[in-house]
Design a protein around this motif. Structure first.
Motif, mmCIF file in Angstrom:
data_model
loop_
_atom_site.group_PDB
_atom_site.id
_atom_site.type_symbol
_atom_site.label_atom_id
_atom_site.label_comp_id
_atom_site.label_asym_id
_atom_site.label_seq_id
_atom_site.Cartn_x
_atom_site.Cartn_y
_atom_site.Cartn_z
ATOM 1 N N ASP A 84 0.825 -1.200 0.000
ATOM 2 C CA ASP A 84 0.000 0.000 0.000
ATOM 3 C C ASP A 84 0.868 1.263 0.000
ATOM 4 O OD1 ASP A 84 -2.560 0.837 -0.307
ATOM 5 O OD2 ASP A 84 -3.093 0.819 1.810
ATOM 6 N N CYS A 85 1.623 1.456 -1.048
ATOM 7 C CA CYS A 85 2.496 2.628 -1.148
ATOM 8 C C CYS A 85 1.656 3.800 -1.665
ATOM 9 C CB CYS A 85 3.647 2.362 -2.108
ATOM 10 S SG CYS A 85 4.511 0.817 -1.756
ATOM 11 N N HIS A 86 1.581 4.858 -0.894
ATOM 12 C CA HIS A 86 0.559 5.874 -1.163
ATOM 13 C C HIS A 86 0.811 6.711 -2.408
ATOM 14 C CE1 HIS A 86 -1.439 4.668 2.394
ATOM 15 N NE2 HIS A 86 -0.304 4.747 3.072
ATOM 16 N N TYR A 87 2.043 6.742 -2.873
ATOM 17 C CA TYR A 87 2.340 7.498 -4.088
ATOM 18 C C TYR A 87 2.030 6.671 -5.335
ATOM 19 C CZ TYR A 87 6.375 4.608 -3.069
ATOM 20 O OH TYR A 87 7.162 3.540 -2.746
ATOM 21 N N CYS A 88 1.640 5.412 -5.155
ATOM 22 C CA CYS A 88 1.579 4.495 -6.296
ATOM 23 C C CYS A 88 0.140 4.200 -6.703
ATOM 24 C CB CYS A 88 2.306 3.199 -5.952
ATOM 25 S SG CYS A 88 2.299 2.011 -7.308
ATOM 26 N N LEU B 50 9.768 6.741 4.154
ATOM 27 C CA LEU B 50 9.426 5.447 3.573
ATOM 28 C C LEU B 50 8.420 4.730 4.478
ATOM 29 C CD1 LEU B 50 10.404 4.134 0.974
ATOM 30 C CD2 LEU B 50 11.950 2.753 2.314
ATOM 31 N N GLN B 51 8.685 4.783 5.783
ATOM 32 C CA GLN B 51 7.773 4.153 6.741
ATOM 33 C C GLN B 51 6.364 4.700 6.625
ATOM 34 O OE1 GLN B 51 9.668 4.705 10.569
ATOM 35 N NE2 GLN B 51 9.136 2.589 11.072
ATOM 36 N N LYS B 52 6.295 6.013 6.404
ATOM 37 C CA LYS B 52 4.993 6.644 6.376
ATOM 38 C C LYS B 52 4.268 6.387 5.047
ATOM 39 C CE LYS B 52 2.897 11.182 6.916
ATOM 40 N NZ LYS B 52 3.069 12.133 5.819
ATOM 41 N N SER C 296 11.366 -1.228 3.121
ATOM 42 C CA SER C 296 12.377 -0.918 4.133
ATOM 43 C C SER C 296 13.684 -0.519 3.483
ATOM 44 C CB SER C 296 12.573 -2.132 5.037
ATOM 45 O OG SER C 296 13.932 -2.411 5.223
ATOM 46 N N LEU C 297 14.241 0.569 3.970
ATOM 47 C CA LEU C 297 15.509 1.073 3.451
ATOM 48 C C LEU C 297 16.620 0.047 3.673
ATOM 49 C CD1 LEU C 297 16.717 3.609 2.198
ATOM 50 C CD2 LEU C 297 17.158 4.477 4.482
ATOM 51 N N VAL C 298 16.590 -0.592 4.854
ATOM 52 C CA VAL C 298 17.639 -1.559 5.191
ATOM 53 C C VAL C 298 17.632 -2.722 4.196
ATOM 54 C CG1 VAL C 298 18.503 -3.126 6.964
ATOM 55 C CG2 VAL C 298 17.391 -0.971 7.620
ATOM 56 N N ASN D 177 12.097 -6.006 13.070
ATOM 57 C CA ASN D 177 13.518 -6.310 13.280
ATOM 58 C C ASN D 177 14.421 -5.203 12.751
ATOM 59 O OD1 ASN D 177 12.923 -8.706 14.477
ATOM 60 N ND2 ASN D 177 13.162 -9.911 12.586
ATOM 61 N N ASP D 178 14.067 -4.675 11.577
ATOM 62 C CA ASP D 178 14.875 -3.604 10.978
ATOM 63 C C ASP D 178 15.008 -2.434 11.929
ATOM 64 O OD1 ASP D 178 15.340 -4.910 8.722
ATOM 65 O OD2 ASP D 178 13.939 -3.805 7.455
ATOM 66 N N ILE D 179 13.895 -2.107 12.561
ATOM 67 C CA ILE D 179 13.910 -0.938 13.433
ATOM 68 C C ILE D 179 14.746 -1.216 14.670
ATOM 69 C CG2 ILE D 179 12.457 0.555 14.867
ATOM 70 C CD1 ILE D 179 10.246 -0.061 12.648
ATOM 71 N N GLU D 180 14.618 -2.464 15.196
ATOM 72 C CA GLU D 180 15.415 -2.792 16.374
ATOM 73 C C GLU D 180 16.903 -2.724 16.078
ATOM 74 O OE1 GLU D 180 13.698 -6.464 17.715
ATOM 75 O OE2 GLU D 180 11.828 -5.384 18.119
ATOM 76 N N GLU D 181 17.272 -3.123 14.870
ATOM 77 C CA GLU D 181 18.690 -3.055 14.493
ATOM 78 C C GLU D 181 19.140 -1.627 14.588
ATOM 79 O OE1 GLU D 181 19.668 -4.697 10.695
ATOM 80 O OE2 GLU D 181 18.808 -6.633 11.260
#
Lengths: 451, 294
Positions: free
Chosen positions: A69-73, A176-178, A184-186, B290-294
Motif C-alpha cells: 500500500d504505497c501511497h504514491y503508487c 518510507l515508513q509513512k 524498508s531502506l535496510v 527487526n529492521d527498526i530494532e537493528e
C-alpha cells in the motif's frame, strides 16, 4: 480481456518509473542468424511521447495487482484501478513483436507484488529466461527486483538481465515508513549490495579468464543497476536526496539515480494529496546529480546547512560559483582541467577541448564561439586571451539577477499544461511559449550535461 | 586546374585522393564533382581542360591516421558534396603540410566544418536506427514456402544506408528484412546483405497489424501531467512523423492532456482499504520490526 486492453492498463501502471536507459549492456548481437537483437552500443530512443520522455524499452508490469500500500503508487492495494495480469508468454510475444518492428530496444519488466516476493520474482525471471533461452533474444532486458526476494532469485534475474534495479523511492527511512509501510531502506540496501557484489565478482571472473585465455564459457551477469527516488511526495529536502544519491553511487556503484517528480495519479490516496509535479526541482536535482558524477562536485558544495535546497531559478553550478566569487575569474589558458569544470556555462567536453587547443595556441573569445560555449554565462567567470571581466565588477547579487528568470516563471504550474493552442490571448501564448522553451532547454541540459 | 568526377562515396574519393596526392596536385588546383548516382554512365558536360577519372586500387603508400579515416568515412556520406574538397585539403595539410595534429585542433575552421558535418551524418545514422519502422509482409522463399519478411521505408538526410547496414544486420540477424530508401535499398536474407537501387514510398507496405498495439502502448506510457512538447520535438522533429505510426495520435494526446489532469486533480481521495489477511504481509511486519530494532 484482450491484449490491447491489458497492455493499456499495464503500461499505464508502469509509466511512473522514469528509467529508460538501454545503454551500458555487454556487447551481444544476432549476426549468427539465431534470434534477434543486439546491445552494447549507446541505447537508442525509438520514439518520444509529448511529455518529452523517450520510449526505448517496452515498459510494462507483469501485473498491477499488489499487496503493498504505497501511497504514491497508482497500483497500491487501496486503489480502485482496473487490474490486469499478463502471462509470461504474452509479455514475451509482445517484446519480440515490438522488437522486430524496431519500436523498442528491449523490455523493462516490473510487477506488483502478488502472493509473495519470491512468487512474483519467479514470474518476472521466467519472462527473461524465456526470452533468452527459448527465443535467443539478444536485446536489452531490465528487470525490477524485489528486495525481499531470495538472493538466489535476484542472482538468477541478473543472469538474464542487462540491468537490475530496485527503487529506493524516498531518501529517508522515516518517509518510507509513512508512505510505503511495507518497504524498508535496510532491506533495499541489502539487496543492492547483493547485486553490486555479484556484478563486481562477474567482472573480476571474466577478467581472469581473459588473462589466461580460457575458452570456457564466461559467466554473464547484468552490467549495472539503477534506482529511482520520487521528488516532492515527502518532506525531504534536496540535500537529503543528494546525500542518498551519493550513498547510491558510492556504496553500490549505481549507473544512474533517477529523480521522478511526484505527478498526479488517478486514484489519489488520502495520505498523499495530489499537487502539480515539481518539474523544475526535478530538473535541478538531475543537474546536481550530473555535477556529482562528472564534474567532481561534492554534496556539501551544492547544498549548505543554511540552504539545504537547490536554487530553483538558476542552475546549481552557477549557484555554487556565485557563492564562491573569490575563486573567479579563472584563466582558461592556465587553469587546471578540474577548475575549468567549475566555470558556469562550460561543459566537460568543451573544457577538455580547451585543454587540447591551448597546447597549440592561446584560447580567445573567437575560439570559444567556435566551440559554441555559452558566452553569456561564461564570460563573467573567466579570463581568456582577449577578455578579462575584472573591470566589469559585477557583484554576485547583480549576476544572479542577470541569470535568474523573472519570478512568475519560477515553478511550472498547471496552466502550462493547457496546450498552446488553447491560450486565450496573445500574451498568454507568449508566456506559455517562453515557459515551454525554458523547460525544453532545461530538459536538454539535464541530458547532455553541458551547462 | 583539375576536375575530378567521382561517385559520391568515401571509397571513390579515397581512390582519387590517393592518386592526386601521388601526383602532388595541390588542393587549390582541384575541383571535386560528384556524379549523381542516377546519372551514372552518362557523360558529364565538362568545360574544364582536363578530366580525371581515377583508377582504383593504386596504392601510393600514404599513411593516414585512423582518426582521419574514421572522420572521412562518415563525412563522405554527407549529401551536400561540399566535403570532398575539404577532406582533401585536410589530407594534404596532414601529408605535405606536415600538420599531423591538425584534427586535434577543434578550432581550425576546416576541421570544425568537417566535424560539424560528421555530427550531422552521425545524427542521421542514429535517427535512422531509431525511427525505421518495419512492417511485416508474407513472402515466398526459394522453395515457394511462405515466410515472414519485414519491410521498412525511411528517408535519410544523407547517404547512410551502407554505413548503417552492419548495424541492422547484427540487430535483426535472424529475420529477413528490407529497408527501402530513395537512395538505395538494403536487403538481408539471413546470409548476405544485398543492395538495390532506390525506390519511391509506394513500394513499401502501408500498415502492420501490430500498429494498433503500438499506438495503444504509446498512448498509455505518456504522462499527461508533464507535457513538454518542445522537448519531444527537439528529439523527434516533425519531419519524421509521416513515417511513424505512433505520430498519428500525438495531437490528440496533447489536446486531451489538460482535461485528463484536471479530472485527476478533482478526484476524491481514496480511503485506505483494510489490510488483507496474508501470510507474506505478516512476515513483512516481522521483518520491519527487526529492521527498526537493528
Amino acid at each position: 480481456m484482450n491484449t490491447l486492453r491489458k497492455l493499456e492498463i499495464l503500461a499505464d501502471a508502469a509509466k511512473y518509473d522514469a528509467s529508460c536507459a538501454s545503454s551500458g549492456a555487454a556487447k551481444k548481437d544476432s549476426s549468427k542468424g539465431q534470434g534477434i537483437g543486439s546491445t552494447g552500443g549507446t541505447g537508442i530512443c525509438h520514439s518520444y511521447t509529448p511529455d518529452g520522455r523517450c520510449i526505448s524499452l517496452l515498459k510494462v508490469l507483469l501485473t498491477n495487482v499488489c499487496l503493498y500500500d504505497c501511497h504514491y503508487c497508482i497500483n497500491r492495494r487501496s486503489s480502485n484501478v482496473r487490474r490486469a495480469l499478463f502471462t509470461p508468454e504474452e509479455v514475451v510475444d509482445l517484446t519480440i513483436s515490438f522488437y522486430k518492428r524496431n519500436y523498442i530496444e528491449g523490455l523493462f519488466l516490473s510487477s506488483g507484488i502478488v502472493r509473495s516476493a519470491d512468487y512474483t520474482m519467479e514470474l518476472v525471471v521466467r519472462v527473461a529466461k524465456l526470452l533468452r533461452k527459448e527465443h535467443h533474444f539478444k536485446g536489452y532486458i531490465h528487470l525490477k527486483t524485489i528486495p525481499e526476494a531470495s538472493p538466489e532469485l535476484i542472482i538468477e534475474a541478473g543472469k538474464y538481465a542487462d540491468r537490475l534495479s530496485i527503487n529506493i523511492e524516498l531518501p529517508r527511512h522515516e518517509s518510507l515508513q509513512k508512505l510505503a509501510p511495507e518497504k524498508s531502506l535496510v532491506r533495499t540496501r541489502d539487496a543492492m549490495q547483493t547485486i553490486n557484489s555479484k556484478i563486481s565478482e562477474t567482472i573480476q571472473a571474466r577478467k581472469e579468464m581473459r588473462k589466461v585465455n580460457s575458452r570456457a564459457k564466461r559467466p554473464s551477469f547484468a552490467t549495472g543497476q539503477s534506482t529511482q527516488m520520487i521528488v516532492g511526495a515527502d518532506g525531504s529536502n534536496d540535500s537529503d536526496f543528494l546525500k542518498r544519491s551519493e550513498d547510491m553511487y558510492g556504496n553500490f556503484k549505481m549507473r544512474r539515480v533517477y529523480y521522478s517528480a511526484f505527478s498526479p495519479i488517478p486514484e489519489p490516496s488520502v495520505v498523499l494529496p495530489l499537487k502539480a509535479p515539481p518539474l523544475v526541482r526535478e530538473h535541478r536535482l538531475y543537474q546536481a546529480d550530473w555535477l556529482l558524477r562528472f564534474y567532481q562536485f561534492k554534496v556539501g558544495e551544492l547544498t549548505t546547512e543554511a540552504e539545504p535546497n537547490l536554487d530553483l531559478d538558476i542552475d546549481p553550478k552557477l549557484s555554487w560559483a556565485l557563492r564562491n566569487r573569490d575563486l573567479f575569474p579563472l584563466d582558461i589558458n592556465t587553469a587546471q582541467l578540474e577548475m575549468l569544470y567549475r566555470i558556469p556555462g562550460l561543459g566537460v567536453r568543451n573544457a577538455q577541448r580547451i585543454v587540447r587547443v591551448r597546447s597549440y595556441h592561446r584560447v580567445g573569445l573567437e575560439d570559444l564561439i567556435k566551440l559554441r560555449v555559452n558566452l553569456k554565462k561564461t564570460m563573467p567567470f573567466m579570463i581568456c586571451s582577449d577578455h578579462n571581466p575584472a573591470k566589469l565588477e559585477l557583484s554576485s547579487e547583480a549576476l544572479r539577477l542577470k541569470f535568474a528568470p523573472p519570478p512568475e516563471q519560477m515553478e511550472l504550474d498547471f496552466s502550462s499544461l493547457v496546450p498552446m493552442l488553447e491560450a486565450d490571448t496573445k500574451e498568454d501564448l507568449k508566456a506559455k511559449e517562453a515557459q515551454q522553451k525554458m523547460t525544453a532547454i532545461a530538459g536538454k541540459e539535464a541530458r547532455h550535461g553541458e551547462f | 586546374m583539375k576536375t575530378v568526377v567521382i561517385e559520391p562515396t568515401y571509397e571513390a574519393w579515397r581512390d582519387a585522393a590517393r592518386e592526386l596526392l601521388g601526383e602532388m596536385v595541390e588542393p587549390r588546383n582541384v575541383i571535386w564533382q560528384a556524379r549523381l548516382p542516377r546519372d551514372a554512365g552518362e557523360e558529364l558536360l565538362d568545360f574544364s581542360e582536363e578530366v580525371t577519372r581515377p583508377s582504383a586500387n593504386r596504392c601510393h603508400g600514404f599513411k593516414v591516421s585512423r582518426e582521419f579515416m574514421q572522420l572521412a568515412k562518415t563525412v563522405g556520406s554527407h549529401r551536400s558534396g561540399r566535403q570532398w574538397s575539404l577532406m582533401y585539403e585536410v589530407l594534404w595539410a596532414m601529408t605535405y603540410g606536415n600538420d599531423k595534429t591538425l584534427l586535434r585542433r577543434a578550432t581550425d575552421t576546416r576541421v570544425r566544418t568537417l566535424e560539424k558535418m560528421r555530427g550531422m551524418v552521425s545524427r542521421d545514422i542514429h535517427k535512422m536506427r531509431a525511427f525505421v519502422r518495419f512492417r511485416e509482409v508474407m513472402a515466398e522463399d526459394q522453395n515457394g514456402e511462405a515466410r515472414e519478411h519485414y519491410v521498412a521505408w525511411f528517408e535519410p538526410d544523407h547517404r547512410i544506408v551502407r554505413l548503417n547496414a552492419p548495424f541492422f544486420r547484427k540487430r535483426f540477424g535472424g529475420m529477413n528484412f528490407s529497408i527501402l530508401t530513395p537512395d538505395e535499398c538494403m536487403h538481408w536474407n539471413g546470409v548476405k546483405i544485398r543492395y538495390s537501387e532506390g525506390v519511391s514510398k509506394d513500394y513499401a507496405p502501408e500498415e502492420d497489424e501490430l500498429e494498433d498495439l503500438w499506438r495503444g502502448y504509446y498512448r498509455s506510457i505518456f504522462n499527461p501531467a508533464r507535457l513538454k512538447i518542445k522537448m519531444m520535438q527537439s528529439e523527434m522533429p516533425k519531419k519524421y512523423w509521416k513515417n511513424l505510426p505512433e505520430a498519428e495520435i500525438i495531437e490528440e494526446l496533447i489536446r486531451d492532456s489538460s482535461d485528463q489532469v484536471n479530472r485527476m486533480m478533482k478526484e476524491e481521495n481514496r480511503e485506505l482499504k483494510q489490510r488483507p489477511n496474508n501470510k507474506y504481509l505478516d512476515h513483512l511486519d516481522d521483518l520491519n520490526r527487526n529492521d527498526i530494532e537493528e
